[in-house]
Design a protein around this motif. Structure first.
Motif, short mmCIF file in Angstrom:
data_model
loop_
_atom_site.label_atom_id
_atom_site.label_comp_id
_atom_site.label_asym_id
_atom_site.label_seq_id
_atom_site.Cartn_x
_atom_site.Cartn_y
_atom_site.Cartn_z
N GLU A 1 0.83 -1.21 0.00
CA GLU A 1 0.00 0.00 0.00
C GLU A 1 0.86 1.26 0.00
O GLU A 1 0.60 2.21 -0.74
N ILE A 2 1.92 1.28 0.83
CA ILE A 2 2.79 2.45 0.90
C ILE A 2 3.52 2.66 -0.42
O ILE A 2 3.58 3.77 -0.95
N THR A 3 4.06 1.56 -0.99
CA THR A 3 4.82 1.67 -2.24
C THR A 3 3.94 2.15 -3.38
O THR A 3 4.31 3.04 -4.14
N LEU A 4 2.75 1.56 -3.52
CA LEU A 4 1.86 1.96 -4.60
C LEU A 4 1.28 3.35 -4.37
O LEU A 4 1.02 4.10 -5.32
N GLY A 5 1.08 3.72 -3.09
CA GLY A 5 0.61 5.07 -2.78
C GLY A 5 1.61 6.12 -3.22
O GLY A 5 1.23 7.19 -3.72
N ARG A 6 2.91 5.82 -3.05
CA ARG A 6 3.94 6.75 -3.50
C ARG A 6 4.01 6.84 -5.02
O ARG A 6 4.56 7.79 -5.57
N LEU B 1 6.00 -11.87 -8.68
CA LEU B 1 7.02 -11.37 -7.76
C LEU B 1 7.31 -12.46 -6.74
O LEU B 1 6.45 -13.28 -6.42
N THR B 2 8.55 -12.46 -6.22
CA THR B 2 8.87 -13.42 -5.17
C THR B 2 9.10 -12.69 -3.85
O THR B 2 9.52 -11.53 -3.84
N LEU C 1 9.09 -4.39 -7.96
CA LEU C 1 7.64 -4.13 -7.81
C LEU C 1 7.24 -2.90 -8.62
O LEU C 1 6.24 -2.92 -9.35
N ARG C 2 8.01 -1.82 -8.49
CA ARG C 2 7.67 -0.59 -9.21
C ARG C 2 7.72 -0.80 -10.73
O ARG C 2 6.87 -0.29 -11.47
N GLU C 3 8.74 -1.57 -11.20
CA GLU C 3 8.83 -1.87 -12.63
C GLU C 3 7.61 -2.65 -13.10
O GLU C 3 7.05 -2.37 -14.17
N LEU C 4 7.21 -3.64 -12.31
CA LEU C 4 6.06 -4.48 -12.69
C LEU C 4 4.78 -3.64 -12.75
O LEU C 4 4.01 -3.75 -13.71
#
Length: 445
Positions: free
Chosen positions: A20-25, A102-103, A111-114
């Motif tokens: 959630e934090i990563t995608l929110g950014r 992802l693993t 994750l950001r690339e995907l």
């Protein structure tokens, strides 16, 4: 502007919070679900641009959710999150229709690339894709092939493209790349049979200056050149077994080490491969590693032979003749009815490539922009019956007939190896000296 929205499905609170934090950014709105039931409820209530799901969930599996989304919300890309080392699970997810995987532990850069790749794919939904002029044909096999290309372009799964020589396997690979999320990144084709064995590791992974005799500077390998894009391995069955081991490791680890280098370089490459050989038969004969076969053959796409779509020959012929006429300032030549019927009844062992070569020769021989059956010189092409048996009554001189066959096989080997004489000789089981003699005898330059 409405922000794009992602659905996160995982029963571990820490993982959900991290995602959630990563995608929110990344300026995405997120919704979270702890199990399959909650995920289905969110999907029924709101539209989503992406779904990230764990494989193991309390009330089911991520594969079940992938299948549900494919049936009810096919426009939503799904990425699977699997335990580290569970490549078999990831491959099953790709086969089921997942966009990528992802693993754990999740690498945030990966994750950001995907996510970025999935959203690029999602933003292209609804666009009207024109029929590519390079992939002509209205026959049922070609209509099916185009649909499969569009479907595979939405995935990151490795694809094994099978088909006879000259049927257009590299073109199909290019179209998968161009219509997918990696379209703005490099497409790097390589003919595995054209690389000398002693140079293979350097060609694929690069080398450092001074690592061997002749290494006068650092060199980038094919994996590095294709980073972020697609690496197309043509004639992959021609790879020697030692190189197959190194290729398998590069695909599994998503990392390569240059010859003479000390550090591994992470690479993000989609692998497409092709061969005119029966790859499963090569595995059975122990000439191709079974573990590499399973990594490459996640999804198989078969390109039909030209004789399986004879109704496309007229369309292909018109296109080739128009292309030949371009730039000459004269009108395109036309086939008479007899010539067209001859083409439709010919077996075309060399497929579309053979048709193009045949028409180019006929174009230079014809008179008054009219190609007749005699201009096609089908007798020179050794038109065999469907079971491959020659008609002895048509052979006037055995030596001449054998020379025609020899020339055809040598030309085919040279074309398949992009005119690498050493690789063509190996493919034909000839020494380089013998190959050079035959080329001189036949007047092939």
């Amino acid at each position: 502007m409405t922000r794009q929205r992602a659905l996160i499905v995982d029963d571990e609170p820490d993982i959900r919070e991290l995602l959630e934090i990563t995608l929110g950014r990344m300026k995405l709105d997120t919704r979270s679900a702890r199990n399959v039931k909650e995920a289905r409820e969110w999907l029924a209530k709101e539209p989503f641009d992406l779904c990230l799901t764990d494989m193991r969930l309390p009330d089911g599996t991520g594969l079940e959710l992938v299948q549900h989304i494919l049936q009810r919300h096919p426009q939503v890309p799904v990425a699977m999150i699997t335990a580290y080392g569970s490549l078999d699970t990831a491959i099953n997810a790709l086969k089921a229709g997942a966009f990528d995987f992802l693993t754990k532990p999740v690498d945030l850069g990966r994750l950001r690339e995907l996510v970025a790749a999935a959203l690029r794919l999602r933003s292209a939904d609804g666009e009207e894709l024109p029929v590519d002029s390079r992939l002509l044909g209205n026959s049922p096999p070609m209509q099916s092939l185009r649909k499969q290309i569009l479907k595979l372009a939405r995935s990151q799964a490795p694809v094994y493209i099978s088909g006879e020589s000259g049927s257009g396997k590299e073109l199909v690979a290019r179209l998968i790349h161009e219509q997918g999320s990696r379209c703005e990144q490099p497409f790097v084709p390589v003919n595995c049979g054209a690389i000398p064995t002693e140079l293979m590791e350097s060609e694929f992974f690069g080398h450092k200056k001074g690592s061997f005799t002749g290494a006068i500077e650092d060199k980038q390998g094919l994996f590095q050149a294709a980073n972020g894009g697609t690496l197309f391995l043509d004639e992959v069955a021609d790879l020697p077994l030692p190189m197959q081991v190194k290729l398998l490791r590069a695909i599994q680890e998503k990392a390569v080490r240059a010859v003479g280098g000390q550090q591994e370089l992470i690479v993000d490459v989609r692998i497409l491969c092709a061969t005119h050989k029966d790859l499963a038969g090569e595995v059975a004969a122990e000439r191709f590693r079974q573990d590499l076969y399973y990594r490459l053959n996640v999804i198989e796409l078969r390109v039909p032979a030209l004789r399986e779509r004879r109704e496309d020959i007229a369309l292909l012929t018109d296109s080739v003749l128009k292309r030949l006429a371009e730039g000459t300032g004269i009108s395109a030549a036309k086939l008479d009815d007899d010539a067209l019927e001859k083409l439709k009844s010919y077996r075309f062992p060399g497929n579309v490539r053979e048709l193009e070569n045949m028409l180019e020769r006929a174009y230079t021989l014809c008179e008054d922009d009219r190609i007749t059956a005699s201009d096609l010189r089908l007798a020179d092409c050794n038109p065999n019956s469907e079971n491959g048996e020659s008609n002895l009554a048509q052979i006037d001189n055995l030596e001449d007939h054998l020379e025609i066959i020899e020339r055809k096989l040598i030309m085919q080997a040279l074309e398949e190896t992009r005119w690498n004489r050493t690789a063509a000789a190996q493919r034909l089981g000839l020494s380089f000296r013998s190959m050079r003699y035959r080329l001189k005898k036949l007047g092939i330059d």
